[in-house]
Scaffold this motif. Sequence first.
Motif, PDB file in Angstrom:
ATOM      1  N   GLU A   1       8.663  10.637  -7.877  1.00 56.55           N
ATOM      2  CA  GLU A   1       7.713  10.924  -8.956  1.00 56.55           C
ATOM      3  C   GLU A   1       7.667   9.764  -9.953  1.00 56.55           C
ATOM      4  OE1 GLU A   1       7.486  15.727  -9.642  1.00 56.55           O
ATOM      5  OE2 GLU A   1       9.108  14.631 -10.609  1.00 56.55           O
ATOM      6  N   SER A   2       8.839   9.266 -10.326  1.00 53.83           N
ATOM      7  CA  SER A   2       8.883   8.152 -11.280  1.00 53.83           C
ATOM      8  C   SER A   2       8.181   6.926 -10.714  1.00 53.83           C
ATOM      9  CB  SER A   2      10.338   7.811 -11.630  1.00 53.83           C
ATOM     10  OG  SER A   2      10.969   8.902 -12.276  1.00 53.83           O
ATOM     11  N   ALA A   3       8.362   6.689  -9.422  1.00 53.71           N
ATOM     12  CA  ALA A   3       7.687   5.559  -8.788  1.00 53.71           C
ATOM     13  C   ALA A   3       6.178   5.746  -8.821  1.00 53.71           C
ATOM     14  CB  ALA A   3       8.178   5.393  -7.356  1.00 53.71           C
ATOM     15  N   ASP A   4       5.716   6.970  -8.590  1.00 48.05           N
ATOM     16  CA  ASP A   4       4.282   7.232  -8.625  1.00 48.05           C
ATOM     17  C   ASP A   4       3.728   7.020 -10.034  1.00 48.05           C
ATOM     18  OD1 ASP A   4       1.776   8.214  -7.429  1.00 48.05           O
ATOM     19  OD2 ASP A   4       2.062   9.916  -8.783  1.00 48.05           O
ATOM     20  N   ILE A   5       4.516   7.393 -11.042  1.00 47.93           N
ATOM     21  CA  ILE A   5       4.082   7.221 -12.426  1.00 47.93           C
ATOM     22  C   ILE A   5       3.946   5.744 -12.779  1.00 47.93           C
ATOM     23  CG2 ILE A   5       4.835   7.515 -14.834  1.00 47.93           C
ATOM     24  CD1 ILE A   5       6.129  10.194 -13.876  1.00 47.93           C
TER      25      ILE A   5
ATOM     26  N   ASP B   1      -3.711   2.787  -6.566  1.00 48.97           N
ATOM     27  CA  ASP B   1      -4.005   2.384  -5.192  1.00 48.97           C
ATOM     28  C   ASP B   1      -2.791   2.510  -4.275  1.00 48.97           C
ATOM     29  OD1 ASP B   1      -6.588   1.752  -5.916  1.00 48.97           O
ATOM     30  OD2 ASP B   1      -6.087  -0.336  -6.398  1.00 48.97           O
ATOM     31  N   GLN B   2      -1.614   2.605  -4.861  1.00 50.66           N
ATOM     32  CA  GLN B   2      -0.409   2.691  -4.044  1.00 50.66           C
ATOM     33  C   GLN B   2      -0.042   4.143  -3.763  1.00 50.66           C
ATOM     34  OE1 GLN B   2       1.773  -0.034  -6.851  1.00 50.66           O
ATOM     35  NE2 GLN B   2       2.506  -0.937  -4.936  1.00 50.66           N
ATOM     36  N   LYS B   3       0.480   4.370  -2.571  1.00 44.58           N
ATOM     37  CA  LYS B   3       0.875   5.708  -2.149  1.00 44.58           C
ATOM     38  C   LYS B   3       2.396   5.763  -2.050  1.00 44.58           C
ATOM     39  CE  LYS B   3      -3.532   6.437  -1.523  1.00 44.58           C
ATOM     40  NZ  LYS B   3      -4.318   7.188  -2.534  1.00 44.58           N
ATOM     41  N   VAL B   4       2.995   6.679  -2.800  1.00 45.75           N
ATOM     42  CA  VAL B   4       4.445   6.851  -2.765  1.00 45.75           C
ATOM     43  C   VAL B   4       4.780   7.968  -1.782  1.00 45.75           C
ATOM     44  CG1 VAL B   4       6.514   7.428  -4.092  1.00 45.75           C
ATOM     45  CG2 VAL B   4       4.695   6.044  -5.131  1.00 45.75           C
TER      46      VAL B   4
ATOM     47  N   ASN C   1       3.652  13.130   3.461  1.00 44.71           N
ATOM     48  CA  ASN C   1       4.617  13.372   2.377  1.00 44.71           C
ATOM     49  C   ASN C   1       4.350  12.523   1.126  1.00 44.71           C
ATOM     50  OD1 ASN C   1       5.746  15.016   4.283  1.00 44.71           O
ATOM     51  ND2 ASN C   1       7.783  14.133   4.183  1.00 44.71           N
ATOM     52  N   GLU C   2       3.082  12.422   0.772  1.00 46.59           N
ATOM     53  CA  GLU C   2       2.756  11.664  -0.445  1.00 46.59           C
ATOM     54  C   GLU C   2       3.196  12.435  -1.680  1.00 46.59           C
ATOM     55  OE1 GLU C   2      -1.382  10.967  -1.165  1.00 46.59           O
ATOM     56  OE2 GLU C   2      -0.993   9.531  -2.786  1.00 46.59           O
ATOM     57  N   ILE C   3       3.788  11.726  -2.622  1.00 48.97           N
ATOM     58  CA  ILE C   3       4.199  12.313  -3.901  1.00 48.97           C
ATOM     59  C   ILE C   3       3.195  11.892  -4.962  1.00 48.97           C
ATOM     60  CG2 ILE C   3       6.003  12.425  -5.664  1.00 48.97           C
ATOM     61  CD1 ILE C   3       6.768  13.700  -2.976  1.00 48.97           C
ATOM     62  N   ARG C   4       2.528  12.878  -5.547  1.00 53.00           N
ATOM     63  CA  ARG C   4       1.511  12.581  -6.554  1.00 53.00           C
ATOM     64  C   ARG C   4       1.772  13.403  -7.803  1.00 53.00           C
ATOM     65  NH1 ARG C   4      -4.500  12.577  -4.274  1.00 53.00           N
ATOM     66  NH2 ARG C   4      -4.782  11.666  -6.346  1.00 53.00           N
ATOM     67  N   VAL C   5       1.749  12.735  -8.941  1.00 49.54           N
ATOM     68  CA  VAL C   5       1.914  13.398 -10.230  1.00 49.54           C
ATOM     69  C   VAL C   5       0.540  13.501 -10.875  1.00 49.54           C
ATOM     70  CG1 VAL C   5       2.996  13.241 -12.516  1.00 49.54           C
ATOM     71  CG2 VAL C   5       4.240  12.457 -10.479  1.00 49.54           C
TER      72      VAL C   5
ATOM     73  N   GLU D   1       0.828  -1.214   0.000  1.00 49.92           N
ATOM     74  CA  GLU D   1       0.000   0.000   0.000  1.00 49.92           C
ATOM     75  C   GLU D   1       0.856   1.255   0.000  1.00 49.92           C
ATOM     76  OE1 GLU D   1      -3.437   2.125   2.813  1.00 49.92           O
ATOM     77  OE2 GLU D   1      -2.831   0.033   3.163  1.00 49.92           O
ATOM     78  N   TYR D   2       1.979   1.187   0.721  1.00 54.38           N
ATOM     79  CA  TYR D   2       2.866   2.342   0.832  1.00 54.38           C
ATOM     80  C   TYR D   2       4.237   2.012   0.240  1.00 54.38           C
ATOM     81  CZ  TYR D   2      -0.593   3.595   4.399  1.00 54.38           C
ATOM     82  OH  TYR D   2      -1.753   3.863   5.075  1.00 54.38           O
ATOM     83  N   ILE D   3       4.712   2.868  -0.655  1.00 57.33           N
ATOM     84  CA  ILE D   3       6.065   2.778  -1.194  1.00 57.33           C
ATOM     85  C   ILE D   3       6.863   3.924  -0.575  1.00 57.33           C
ATOM     86  CG2 ILE D   3       7.514   2.812  -3.246  1.00 57.33           C
ATOM     87  CD1 ILE D   3       5.618   0.417  -3.161  1.00 57.33           C
ATOM     88  N   VAL D   4       7.761   3.609   0.326  1.00 58.49           N
ATOM     89  CA  VAL D   4       8.589   4.637   0.947  1.00 58.49           C
ATOM     90  C   VAL D   4       9.891   4.719   0.153  1.00 58.49           C
ATOM     91  CG1 VAL D   4       9.815   5.351   3.028  1.00 58.49           C
ATOM     92  CG2 VAL D   4       7.553   4.282   3.211  1.00 58.49           C
TER      93      VAL D   4
END
Length: 395
Positions: free
Chosen positions: A111-115, A120-123, A372-376, A99-102
């Motif tokens: 950002e690349s991980a979020d892309i 459903d996953q939160k970076v 500190n969620e990173i969302r693109v 669920e969480y990618i730290v």
Amino acid sequence: MRVVTTAQPLDVQPTPLALLLLGREADPKSERGVECPGDLPSPSDPDLVARARAAKEKLGDKVFILGHHYQRDEVIEFADVTGDSFKLAKDAAARPEAEYIVFCGVHFMAESADILTSDDQKVVLPDLAAGCSMADMATAEQVAECWDVLTEAGVADVTVPVSYMNSSADIKAFTGKHGGTICTSSNAERALEWAFQQGEKILFLPDQHLGRNTAVRDMGMSLDDCVLYNPHKPNGGLTVEQLRNAKMILWRGHCSVHGRFSVDSVNDVRARIPGVNVLVHPECKHEVVAAADYVGSTEYIIKALEAAPAGSKWAIGTELNLVRRLANRFAAQDKEVVFLDKTVCFCSTMNRIDLPHLVWTLESLAEGNLVNEIRVDKETESFAKLALERMLALP
């Protein structure tokens, strides 16, 4: 101390950039990020390691921790996987149950991980101020202006953008929108070969050194085939004739760590350590790469040392956290590994991710508080993903 006074107050309004540098404003589009909310534990807290372990255990499979090679040892200890930026982003995408990618790295990596991960996953980035000076050197507005310059010169239609992984999501999206691809330091040559099949010229963003080294050292072009576009000068500081004659239009950007190595560093280490092998990252200056014995990506550096014979000596031109970790790892195999420069140099933004930030992040997530969620945004993500997919499709 000299003190300068004036009789009349100056009516000067600080610019947004000045306020940003002074820490009095925030730019959400900047890789520099902003301050993190919440209270961090004290760095002197002797229970930090135990707290990190407890929070990670409580989260279980809900959390997946990525650790970039340049991170501190205290952070790497808790990483589920380590690697370079793109490898880690792919590792995150391969763990849909998390669920969480730290992401223990810097902003563009998260950002690349979020892309690449699912909606459903939160970076999460443990410190939002962990940016990248190189990525900061190319903003969306500057690159759009550059494209206008290329259009006016009549070369935009035959120019293909190739952007280094070390760039913001906005720059990756620009690249995807204009028919280009992303590259890493491992596959830059393949990316350039592909781009030259699509057009006559390449706009290489944002690291001039990787672009120049790949074109000249790996592909046999000349330095005269390359021109340097300076976003702080009118028309990039280039004439229409220069743009029309160039094969490689290099963006004036660089890595603050790799850019510090010099030919003097190479000569000095050869004098101090007879028989030393000099191995540097392709983000180093062209003259440093030319003076080195071996050149390669972070993964290449690690594999080269793994394959090196016992008793060999190596001077490594890359980030100090990794070099020190490699020196400790291979000392037992009688391999001497030293930092290329005598002056110690960590990546200051990578080092913003420390154990207190990681503990605060994990404990917050364990308590159900997303930080500190990173969302693109979706449009940027769509075009950036297109550019990344072109890279994945490279032969």
